[in-house]
Design an enzyme around this catalytic site. Structure first.
Site, PDB file in Angstrom:
ATOM      1  N   SER A   1       0.821  -1.212   0.000  1.00  0.00           N
ATOM      2  CA  SER A   1       0.000   0.000   0.000  1.00  0.00           C
ATOM      3  C   SER A   1       0.859   1.269   0.000  1.00  0.00           C
ATOM      4  O   SER A   1       2.058   1.214   0.259  1.00  0.00           O
ATOM      5  CB  SER A   1      -0.910   0.015   1.234  1.00  0.00           C
ATOM      6  OG  SER A   1      -0.149   0.292   2.384  1.00  0.00           O
ATOM      7  N   CYS A   2       0.195   2.396  -0.230  1.00  0.00           N
ATOM      8  CA  CYS A   2       0.885   3.691  -0.204  1.00  0.00           C
ATOM      9  C   CYS A   2       0.827   4.307   1.178  1.00  0.00           C
ATOM     10  O   CYS A   2       0.582   5.508   1.322  1.00  0.00           O
ATOM     11  CB  CYS A   2       0.245   4.642  -1.203  1.00  0.00           C
ATOM     12  SG  CYS A   2       0.543   4.169  -2.890  1.00  0.00           S
ATOM     13  N   ASP A   3       0.984   3.498   2.208  1.00  0.00           N
ATOM     14  CA  ASP A   3       0.926   4.007   3.571  1.00  0.00           C
ATOM     15  C   ASP A   3       2.249   3.732   4.273  1.00  0.00           C
ATOM     16  O   ASP A   3       2.764   2.614   4.209  1.00  0.00           O
ATOM     17  CB  ASP A   3      -0.227   3.335   4.327  1.00  0.00           C
ATOM     18  CG  ASP A   3      -0.536   4.052   5.629  1.00  0.00           C
ATOM     19  OD1 ASP A   3       0.397   4.206   6.451  1.00  0.00           O
ATOM     20  OD2 ASP A   3      -1.689   4.463   5.826  1.00  0.00           O
TER      21      ASP A   3
END
Ligand code: PLP
Length: 379
Positions: free
Chosen positions: A326-328
């Site tokens: 994810s982009c987290d």
């Protein structure tokens, strides 16, 4: 990893990420726990993995169930469990949930406050109730202590009050913390609960039950005591604390029952050294991460074992940081406790994550970054 799962992955080549659970392993764990503590009633903590296939198998084995919500109660009933085999074990219940559970025939409820006890008195007349005590969670990799449970002193007052509210004061419970790796935690908690148990008896409230909760560990990276080790300590503690007549014993295993039964199959998206230098850490990004179900990697609390499709190859190995897709920024699974993997590892390689049967499938977020929920196979 069992031969059944290995064969399934080899023959079916399922798309990743996915969770494959061998139901026979769940059965083996049920039998092992039952064998080591035959006098105890086993209430499987459904939240660890509520898959119908698991509930069906456990119903057939004679298990009881610890449910945390109406939905979980319905899942047990759908699997064929009768209401007398279900405990509503969550201290947090809306009044309408209590009513609904009561209508479904549930007569066993937990509480840990006067406010919750009064709700039960109003909406579950005549039900058996047990009070959750706060106990030390030392030794647990995934503690539960701050959110639940009351003091001995307050529990005493509540249990004395329960009858006035038209309820049956039935027992005491505790949870020593999940992935509890020390057997002594149970001895300390039993000793604490026993003092109140005897005190209440002297006051004319004769309880019949002691609920030891869950906490029994799964073998991840580090060795843990066996279930027999826990049973030996528990038996010794019960003998010491209840020399005359032991109460009925309830167990609520979640992680222990299903943890070992599951394997996540995943794929490497990228292996990189982002600074470009050979001295930069090697990062391995998988198609499953913190939001895809591996939420218990938070704080690196639960340390899973990884197997790569290149483990059998000769060649050098080195520690890697392992992260999700994810982009987290928090979607990093292991940075302190790096995972040693073959240096030949590359995009497209398969990685199996072992002992992922508990607290994975349901911890998967829905639609975060557009990733679909984890696919599950029960074989
Ligand atoms: C979560 C939970 C369990 C199961 O705990 P494990 O550590 O997975 O065995 C048991 N009882 C209650 C009340 C719980 O909330």
């Amino acid at each position: 990893m069992t031969p059944k799962i290995t064969r399934f992955l080899a023959e079916q080549q399922p798309a990743t990420p996915c969770l494959v659970v061998d139901l026979d392993v769940v059965e083996t764990h049920f039998h092992a726990l039952h064998h080591s503590m035959p006098e105890a009633k086993i209430y499987y903590a459904i939240k660890a993995n509520p898959a119908p296939a698991i509930l069906n198998r456990l119903v057939a084995l004679g298990s009881c169930f610890d449910a945390a919500s109406i939905a979980e109660i319905r899942m047990c009933l759908d699997a064929g469990a009768t209401p007398d085999r279900i405990s509503y074990g969550n201290t947090l219940k809306k009044p309408e949930w209590i009513c609904e559970a009561y209508d479904l025939g549930i007569r066993l409820f937990v509480f840990d406050s006067i406010e919750e006890l009064e709700k039960l008195g109003q909406h579950a007349p005549g039900a058996r109730v047990f009070c959750r005590l706060a106990v030390e969670n030392e030794g647990a990799d995934w503690p539960l202590s701050r959110k639940f449970g009351t003091t001995l002193k307050h529990a005493r007052a509540l249990m004395l009050h329960a009858r006035d509210l038209g309820l049956k004061p039935y027992g005491l419970s505790f949870h020593v913390g999940s992935q509890q790796t020390g057997v002594a935690a149970y001895d300390h908690a039993i000793t604490k609960a026993a003092a109140l148990y005897h005190d209440l008896r002297a006051q004319g409230v004769d309880l019949g039950m002691l609920n030891l909760g869950g906490g029994f560990p799964t073998h991840y990276r580090e060795n843990v005591p066996s279930v027999q080790d826990f049973a030996d300590t528990i038996h010794a503690s019960l003998t010491t604390n209840f020399p005359d007549d032991a109460p009925e014993i309830l167990l609520e295993p979640g992680r222990y029952m299903v943890g070992q039964s599951g394997v996540v199959s995943s794929e490497v998206i990228l292996v990189s050294r982002r600074g470009g230098a050979a001295s930069d850490p090697r990062w391995v990004y998988l198609d499953i991460g913190r939001f895809g179900g591996l939420a218990e990697t938070e704080g690196e609390a639960i340390r899973y074992t990884f197997r790569t499709s290149r483990d059998a190859e000769e060649g050098t190995r080195s520690p890697c940081v392992v992260a999700g897709p994810s982009c987290d920024g928090v979607d990093i699974m292991y940075e302190k406790n790096r995972i040693t993997m073959p240096d030949s590892l590359t995009c497209g390689d398969r990685i199996e994550i072992l002992a992922t049967g508990a607290y994975v499938s349901t911890y998967c977020s829905v639609g975060f970054n557009g990733f679909p929920p984890l696919t599950e196979y029960y074989i």
